[in-house]
Write an enzyme that holds these catalytic residues in place. Structure first.
Site, PDB file in Angstrom:
ATOM      1  N   SER A  47       7.420  -2.108  13.663  1.00 33.96           N
ATOM      2  CA  SER A  47       6.454  -1.307  13.355  1.00 33.96           C
ATOM      3  C   SER A  47       6.219  -0.442  14.639  1.00 33.96           C
ATOM      4  CB  SER A  47       5.039  -2.239  13.237  1.00 33.96           C
ATOM      5  OG  SER A  47       4.688  -2.921  14.151  1.00 33.96           O
ATOM      6  N   ARG A  51      27.147 -14.606  25.362  1.00 36.99           N
ATOM      7  CA  ARG A  51      26.010 -13.457  25.719  1.00 36.99           C
ATOM      8  C   ARG A  51      26.607 -12.471  26.219  1.00 36.99           C
ATOM      9  NH1 ARG A  51      20.641 -14.467  28.841  1.00 36.99           N
ATOM     10  NH2 ARG A  51      21.738 -16.044  29.992  1.00 36.99           N
ATOM     11  N   MET A 107      14.471 -10.088  20.050  1.00 41.07           N
ATOM     12  CA  MET A 107      14.365 -11.493  20.224  1.00 41.07           C
ATOM     13  C   MET A 107      15.537 -12.165  20.997  1.00 41.07           C
ATOM     14  SD  MET A 107      11.252 -11.526  19.624  1.00 41.07           S
ATOM     15  CE  MET A 107      11.037 -13.093  19.675  1.00 41.07           C
ATOM     16  N   ARG A 108      16.320 -11.254  21.943  1.00 44.78           N
ATOM     17  CA  ARG A 108      17.212 -11.927  22.810  1.00 44.78           C
ATOM     18  C   ARG A 108      17.225 -11.687  24.278  1.00 44.78           C
ATOM     19  NH1 ARG A 108      19.497 -15.224  19.938  1.00 44.78           N
ATOM     20  NH2 ARG A 108      21.141 -15.363  21.252  1.00 44.78           N
ATOM     21  N   ASN A 136      10.093  -2.686  27.667  1.00 45.58           N
ATOM     22  CA  ASN A 136       9.941  -3.667  26.752  1.00 45.58           C
ATOM     23  C   ASN A 136       8.351  -3.511  26.505  1.00 45.58           C
ATOM     24  OD1 ASN A 136      10.215  -5.897  25.001  1.00 45.58           O
ATOM     25  ND2 ASN A 136       9.095  -7.069  26.671  1.00 45.58           N
ATOM     26  N   HIS A 186       5.119  -5.961  25.247  1.00 42.99           N
ATOM     27  CA  HIS A 186       4.649  -7.529  25.223  1.00 42.99           C
ATOM     28  C   HIS A 186       3.259  -7.575  24.719  1.00 42.99           C
ATOM     29  CE1 HIS A 186       5.031 -11.684  26.006  1.00 42.99           C
ATOM     30  NE2 HIS A 186       3.756 -11.423  26.862  1.00 42.99           N
ATOM     31  N   GLU A 209      -0.795  -1.458  20.794  1.00 42.09           N
ATOM     32  CA  GLU A 209       0.758  -1.302  20.914  1.00 42.09           C
ATOM     33  C   GLU A 209       1.538  -0.100  20.371  1.00 42.09           C
ATOM     34  OE1 GLU A 209       3.357  -4.737  20.087  1.00 42.09           O
ATOM     35  OE2 GLU A 209       1.736  -5.833  20.258  1.00 42.09           O
TER      36      GLU A 209
HETATM   37  C1  GRF Z   1       5.159  -6.821  19.005  1.00 42.31           C
HETATM   38  O1  GRF Z   1       4.128  -7.462  19.017  1.00 42.31           O
HETATM   39  C2  GRF Z   1       5.794  -6.656  20.481  1.00 42.31           C
HETATM   40  O2  GRF Z   1       4.633  -6.444  21.608  1.00 42.31           O
HETATM   41  C3  GRF Z   1       6.462  -7.920  20.597  1.00 42.31           C
HETATM   42  O3  GRF Z   1       6.980  -7.970  19.373  1.00 42.31           O
HETATM   43  C4  GRF Z   1       6.649  -7.775  18.397  1.00 42.31           C
HETATM   44  C5  GRF Z   1       7.064  -6.671  17.322  1.00 42.31           C
HETATM   45  O4  GRF Z   1       6.566  -6.110  16.447  1.00 42.31           O
HETATM   46  N1  GRF Z   1       7.441  -7.597  21.708  1.00 42.31           N
HETATM   47  P1  GRF Z   1       7.284  -4.756  15.644  1.00 42.31           P
HETATM   48  O5  GRF Z   1       8.387  -5.349  15.199  1.00 42.31           O
HETATM   49  O6  GRF Z   1       7.337  -3.677  16.481  1.00 42.31           O
HETATM   50  O7  GRF Z   1       6.328  -4.637  14.323  1.00 42.31           O
END
Ligand code: GRF
Length: 219
Positions: free
Chosen positions: A15, A67, A92-93, A109, A111, A176
């Site tokens: 998203s 890695r 997620m790495r 990034n 967060h 975000e």
């Molecule tokens: C978001 O909440 C972002 O802050 C975190 O992972 C989530 C990713 O959501 N790092 P999306 O895939 O962008 O919907």
């Protein structure tokens, strides 16, 4: 100023990727999203990117011995697309110091907390457990210290009585989607850049862009 070539790395729904793609459609936006890559070929965000006509790549981390080998392949893919700036959006790495050094000052990034509070996962649960009244999200440069790199921009939301992880997550996510395009713009335009261990902002924030979302005023 020529538009920067941006790559986005995702592992899931994408998203935030969609928010970046929408922003980059604006003629005055200083970046083009030219590549979306994922370590998971089934990431929903890859389909979103393809629908938007953006090149995609799946580099499965499980196919590599370690890695570093995974990152070298990812890096080759990014170099081939001549990426200037890399945005992690739910990727997620965790990177090695080699990859982090290669993209230093050019890798962002997002967060879902107001760093330095609530690093790691389950940030909304952590926020509710801590009883904070203000929560939010942060865009930062990526350094070796996970969820702790120099901060480019933040947006805050109130924690409301009766909030659950889900309701809070939804309000933070809406912020975000506003914040990431803004932070990427600041970096692409040279308004925010990594200066040693800090982010140097060329101009003071415009007060209208202080990113505090009053309850219920933004969906
Ligand atoms: C978001 O909440 C972002 O802050 C975190 O992972 C989530 C990713 O959501 N790092 P999306 O895939 O962008 O919907």
């Amino acid at each position: 100023m020529s538009r920067k070539r941006v790559g986005v790395l995702i592992s899931g729904r994408g998203s935030n990727l969609a928010a970046l793609i929408a922003a980059a459609r604006q003629p005055d936006y200083p970046a083009d999203i030219v590549l979306v890559a994922s370590n998971r070929s089934d990431a929903a965000g890859l389909a979103r990117a393809a629908e938007a006509g953006i090149a995609t790549a799946a580099v499965d981390h499980k196919a590599f011995a370690d890695r570093r080998a995974f990152e070298e392949e990812l890096d080759r893919t990014l170099q081939a697309a001549r990426i200037d700036i890399l945005c992690l959006a739910g990727f997620m790495r965790v990177f090695t110091d080699w990859f982090v050094a290669r993209w230093a000052g050019r890798m962002l990034n997002i967060h879902p907390s107001l760093l330095p509070a609530f690093r790691g996962t389950d940030t909304h649960r952590q926020a509710l457990a801590a009883g904070v009244l203000i929560h939010g999200c942060t865009v930062h440069f990526v350094t070796l210290d996970l969820d702790a790199g120099p901060i480019i921009a933040q947006a805050a939301v109130r924690v409301l009585p009766g909030d659950t992880e889900e309701t809070l997550a939804a309000r933070v996510l809406a912020e975000e989607h506003r914040l990431y395009p803004l932070a990427l713009r600041l970096v692409c335009e040279g308004e925010a850049r990594l200066d040693g261990e800090c982010v140097h902002h060329r101009f003071a924030w415009n007060a209208d862009e202080t990113l505090f979302a009053p309850p219920s005023e933004r969906s």
